[in-house]
Design a protein around this motif. Sequence first.
Motif: not given
Lengths: 286, 286
Positions: A171-172, A177-178, A188-189, A196-197
Amino acid sequence: MVHNGIEYGIMQLIAEVYDILRRGAGATPDELHRIFDEWNRAELNSYLVEITAAIFAYSDPDTGRPLVDLILDEAEQKGTGKWTSQNALDLGVPTHTVNAAVEGRIISALKDERLAAERVFKGPDSALHGDREALLGQVRSALYASILTAYAQGMALMQAASREYYYDLDIEAIARIWRGGCIIRAGLLEDIRQVYRAKPDLPNMLLADVFRSAIEKRQAAWRSVLQAAVGAGIPVPGMAASLAYFDAYRSGRLPANLTQAQRDYFGSHTYRRIDKDGVFHTEWQS
Amino acid sequence: MVHNGIEYGIMQLIAEVYDILRRGAGATPDELHRIFDEWNRAELNSYLVEITAAIFAYSDPDTGRPLVDLILDEAEQKGTGKWTSQNALDLGVPTHTVNAAVEGRIISALKDERLAAERVFKGPDSALHGDREALLGQVRSALYASILTAYAQGMALMQAASREYYYDLDIEAIARIWRGGCIIRAGLLEDIRQVYRAKPDLPNMLLADVFRSAIEKRQAAWRSVLQAAVGAGIPVPGMAASLAYFDAYRSGRLPANLTQAQRDYFGSHTYRRIDKDGVFHTEWQS
């Protein structure tokens, strides 16, 4: 596909904010350009907010009028938002905001019916009175909090799909990538990536301190904007779904005990109890 | 299947009303029994309201406590509500209330996550202050208006399916059969039957005078209840979705023009205009 589901959610939320500011507060495209442009320079920094600002600044070469005002309000879709909703339903992951966005597009397509219905139904005065600057601040908070729930739903959906189908998703890495480039790229990504890291198996990103405090800080404004829109008859299905998702998620006890009792009453579907293990059925009518 | 979708919607709406009265107004099962029993004697007369009243009156033989309080709040489902949502998405028919109900069951199943989240998030005071009798009247109106939208969505879905798949459905006959005996049997199905007898191709039953006036009369109360629940942090996804459906349906102009502009901006998906025919694309960045 989940990317597009989140994208549908954010686009619906931005559209609702536009409706609140236009119908409710009478903002012109020129004012809306400045508002979204300012928002894009801070916590709402994102590609979708950026292009929204640009759209409001664009004049139709033929008429000289703001082009956005001349565009037909029937949203089309290519199916990716719908597939996200349908898959989330199958996986049993709540995606309230994405679903509301898909519904928002569907009902927008009923243009002729809506025009006819507008002549039939009386509604409240859609004008929002009160201080314009205060409203803008509240709407900005409501948009950010709602967008957080859209990402939270999408991230949780990917985690569930990863477990169900053994995708072993990172997920990280997806957040990174996004962040690098896509339609939902947003400042905010970077926070999402870090969350998630630190904790790859966090059940919901809103539980992380950075988002918990971000959403708690905006809670009062979020509720106020929704109350104002509901009172003014401006439809805010996405924002309402986002808040309902948040309020249900933080409810240790929901009224689903009644639903289970009803199911057992009319269909002998059985229920579980909070005070003992097992599966029970009651002859309610005896 | 559509019957069950409507059933999901009504059950979710009743659960939300239960939550408002219990969490918000502190009503006991005994009081709730009397409230639902009274409602069942008038415009809300229906099997689901009737069994809800009966459930609140039932004491657990082992503990002597109201059984409903001992039931686990994880709603299960057999898939029929979900299928309704998924099919409505495919047919492009808005079923906001049904979808919210399916989501309500899904999120209720995350019991462990909810218990953990409850300890993490601060929310507003869930107590609803003010006159109890006035609140009860408003909640009753909000429930009735919301239930009307659930039926309206289901009826419109059947009409669309009938057109799409050449089912040649007789909507009046379906209302009559449901009225005769099924889980969603209700007094108001007689009104629905008469509406479709008079006008079999009515695009939405809410347009009929009997329902238009019923919903307009309750509009202010409906909005107030929703505002109160939003302020108190009590999740009301079904009621919010019902009102959003109504408000969007009666909006001749929705903000979907912005959505179309965004889609054209980032994906060259084109758009239509309100001032001329054709399909257009703009180089927004030029």
